[in-house]
Design a protein around this motif. Structure first.
Motif, short mmCIF file in Angstrom:
data_model
loop_
_atom_site.label_atom_id
_atom_site.label_comp_id
_atom_site.label_asym_id
_atom_site.label_seq_id
_atom_site.Cartn_x
_atom_site.Cartn_y
_atom_site.Cartn_z
N LEU A 138 -17.18 6.38 2.82
CA LEU A 138 -16.84 5.44 2.00
C LEU A 138 -15.37 5.41 1.75
O LEU A 138 -14.70 4.29 1.67
N GLY A 139 -14.71 6.50 1.64
CA GLY A 139 -13.25 6.66 1.29
C GLY A 139 -12.65 6.10 2.84
O GLY A 139 -11.50 5.32 2.32
N THR A 140 -13.13 6.12 3.72
CA THR A 140 -12.57 5.35 4.86
C THR A 140 -12.53 4.13 4.93
O THR A 140 -11.70 3.38 5.18
N ALA A 141 -13.81 3.35 4.38
CA ALA A 141 -14.03 2.22 4.30
C ALA A 141 -12.99 1.58 3.18
O ALA A 141 -12.53 0.44 3.57
N LEU A 142 -12.93 2.01 2.15
CA LEU A 142 -12.00 1.48 1.10
C LEU A 142 -10.63 1.82 1.58
O LEU A 142 -9.51 1.07 0.99
N ASN A 143 -10.05 2.58 2.51
CA ASN A 143 -8.81 2.86 2.91
C ASN A 143 -8.63 1.44 3.49
O ASN A 143 -7.30 0.98 3.29
N ALA A 144 -9.19 0.97 4.46
CA ALA A 144 -9.27 -0.47 4.87
C ALA A 144 -9.20 -1.41 3.82
O ALA A 144 -8.43 -2.31 3.84
N LEU A 145 -9.95 -1.46 2.99
CA LEU A 145 -10.07 -2.30 1.99
C LEU A 145 -8.69 -2.47 0.98
O LEU A 145 -8.33 -3.71 0.66
N GLY A 146 -8.39 -1.39 0.70
CA GLY A 146 -7.24 -1.05 0.04
C GLY A 146 -5.87 -1.87 0.47
O GLY A 146 -5.02 -2.23 -0.14
N GLN A 147 -6.05 -1.85 1.77
CA GLN A 147 -4.75 -2.52 2.70
C GLN A 147 -5.16 -4.11 2.87
O GLN A 147 -4.18 -4.61 3.05
N THR A 148 -6.16 -4.55 2.20
CA THR A 148 -6.53 -5.87 2.44
C THR A 148 -6.25 -6.59 1.11
O THR A 148 -6.05 -8.04 1.13
N LEU A 149 -6.55 -5.92 -0.27
CA LEU A 149 -6.36 -6.52 -1.59
C LEU A 149 -5.19 -6.23 -1.84
O LEU A 149 -4.28 -5.46 -1.45
N SER A 150 -4.59 -7.06 -2.94
CA SER A 150 -3.24 -7.02 -3.57
C SER A 150 -3.15 -6.09 -4.68
O SER A 150 -2.11 -5.85 -4.93
N GLN A 151 -4.16 -5.41 -5.08
CA GLN A 151 -4.19 -4.50 -6.16
C GLN A 151 -4.38 -3.35 -5.60
O GLN A 151 -4.72 -2.99 -4.77
#
Lengths: 270, 270
Positions: free
Chosen positions: A47-60
């Motif tokens: 999950l942390g790996t998946a969120l690492n990518a999402l964190g680079q996608t979203l502005s917050q």
């Protein structure tokens, strides 16, 4: 790529690294450094790996809440991650991240990000406090957790228990409730992104009642504050088992006594 | 279409009815019968409608866990629902359901379904019991809940409190913890599908501390058993408020004393 070049010094950052391809998707390599005694990579690590990518996608900057459905066990090796913005609002941004291996979905996460910069004016209510634990240095290093073979996550994460978990000695009649200290073994400090992974780093509480084979169906984590440096005090517990299913709650408190993450998962006995 | 013709006799079934179009998507009409004192339709009611479509998409009968992100307030009126199967397994099926109004996402739900038919051989652990409440008939009907103007959900749902909630009299220093009875007003019995909606039917616990404006960011519900007929005993509480965010936990216990649903939401004070 990793946004902070120094971050790659730490095992967690190196092992959750994602690289953006020209088509906007990300690639990652799940390592064999976070396996549990299921022999699969820990779900929180995936999950942390998946969120690492999402964190680079979203502005917050900070995950406020993430919900992950675990569809298949992960395996060490390459992974593809597709992210998508669902809504960018003023205070929050919501998106999804799907991690696949061999063309099959492993984890599907949806998350809302926001800004957890401390706000001294904000109201604080804390009706429960952190676990009351002896200092970490007064908790013995258990030989079973001292770089064991097979369970590689115990090389990456330091655990300190005030009392020896009874399941280690074959007891099956315990209370599925454990309180303990945790930190990354290499000195990396927790941050809001890694907390969303660390809520799945506990030894399952149901081991205390002799249930050794449990798989997570879904995990929701609330990240409540940016953690202060230092050891993290954790509380993991299960109150209800029925129909082959159980919930598991996990709380993480930082060294200043602040609740920084709380999570609940639904898991299935297999 | 509704699979059970007799179901349309009840308000909840009529108001969450979905019709499948030729293209595989569903249409629904959110009614003005489930509004809260935000004036918007209750989030649980909207989620229940979205899950109604997902339940017709997946092969398993009962929602085990659903996670819903609330992206925009719903309004009474037409809605489109797109569902998608993510994985059909042997014991579980996972899918998503996105409810839109005016082309904008209102609620995005991901859920895993399974079979909650009672299994007498399954292990049961219950470390906490239901709220200890006087019998429903010994709890007074509060005038404020007796078909009030505006808050239409209180016409659809019967609430019985053993003690008069203090916020009703302007107190703001209470404990954000309430225990109460709940049932559909028209005699419909709860089932696993409607429980996933009913976990959002509580009056927010933070009213007891004077916070009257809170919106749900995400809600996760675990449906733990098929409910026995009768009144439902409920426990709703918030333990941590910080940075403008709070969690709210809700438990629903059936008339036989079994935990049938537990939910947690992350909500934002506005």
């Amino acid at each position: 790529m990793s946004l902070d070049p120094s971050a790659a010094e730490f095992e967690y950052d190196r092992d959750t690294r994602v690289d953006k391809r020209d088509d906007g998707a990300f690639t990652a390599t799940l390592t064999d450094g976070w396996t549990t005694f299921t022999t699969h990579p820990n779900g929180g690590y995936v999950l942390g790996t998946a969120l690492n990518a999402l964190g680079q996608t979203l502005s917050q900057p900070d995950p406020l809440v993430a919900s992950a459905f675990f569809l298949r066990p992960a395996a060490p090796g390459p992974a593809d991650i597709r992210t998508r913005t669902i809504r960018e609002g003023r205070r929050t941004a919501t998106g999804e991240s799907v991690l696949e291996q061999g063309g099959k979905e492993i984890v599907r996460a949806t998350a809302t990000y926001g800004d957890l910069a401390p706000d001294p004016a904000a109201r604080v209510l804390a009706l429960e406090g952190p676990p009351r634990l002896p200092a970490p240095e007064d908790c013995p290093v258990l030989p079973e957790f001292d770089r064991p073979e097979g369970v590689s996550i115990a090389h990456r994460v330091d655990y300190r228990f005030p009392d020896r978990p009874r399941w280690l000695d074959g007891h099956k009649d315990g209370r599925p409730h454990n309180e303990f200290w945790m930190r990354f073994a290499d000195g990396r400090q927790a941050d809001t992104g890694s907390l969303a992974a660390m809520v799945d780093f506990a030894i399952p509480a149901v081991l205390e009642i002799g249930e050794f084979s449990t798989i997570t169906v879904e995990l929701t984590v609330h990240v409540r504050a940016r953690p202060a440096p230092g050891w993290l005090a954790c509380r993991v517990y299960t109150k209800h088992v029925a129909g082959g299913l159980h919930e598991e709650d996990m709380e993480i408190w930082d060294s200043s006594g602040t609740l920084v993450a709380q999570a609940r998962q639904l898991a299935m006995l297999v």
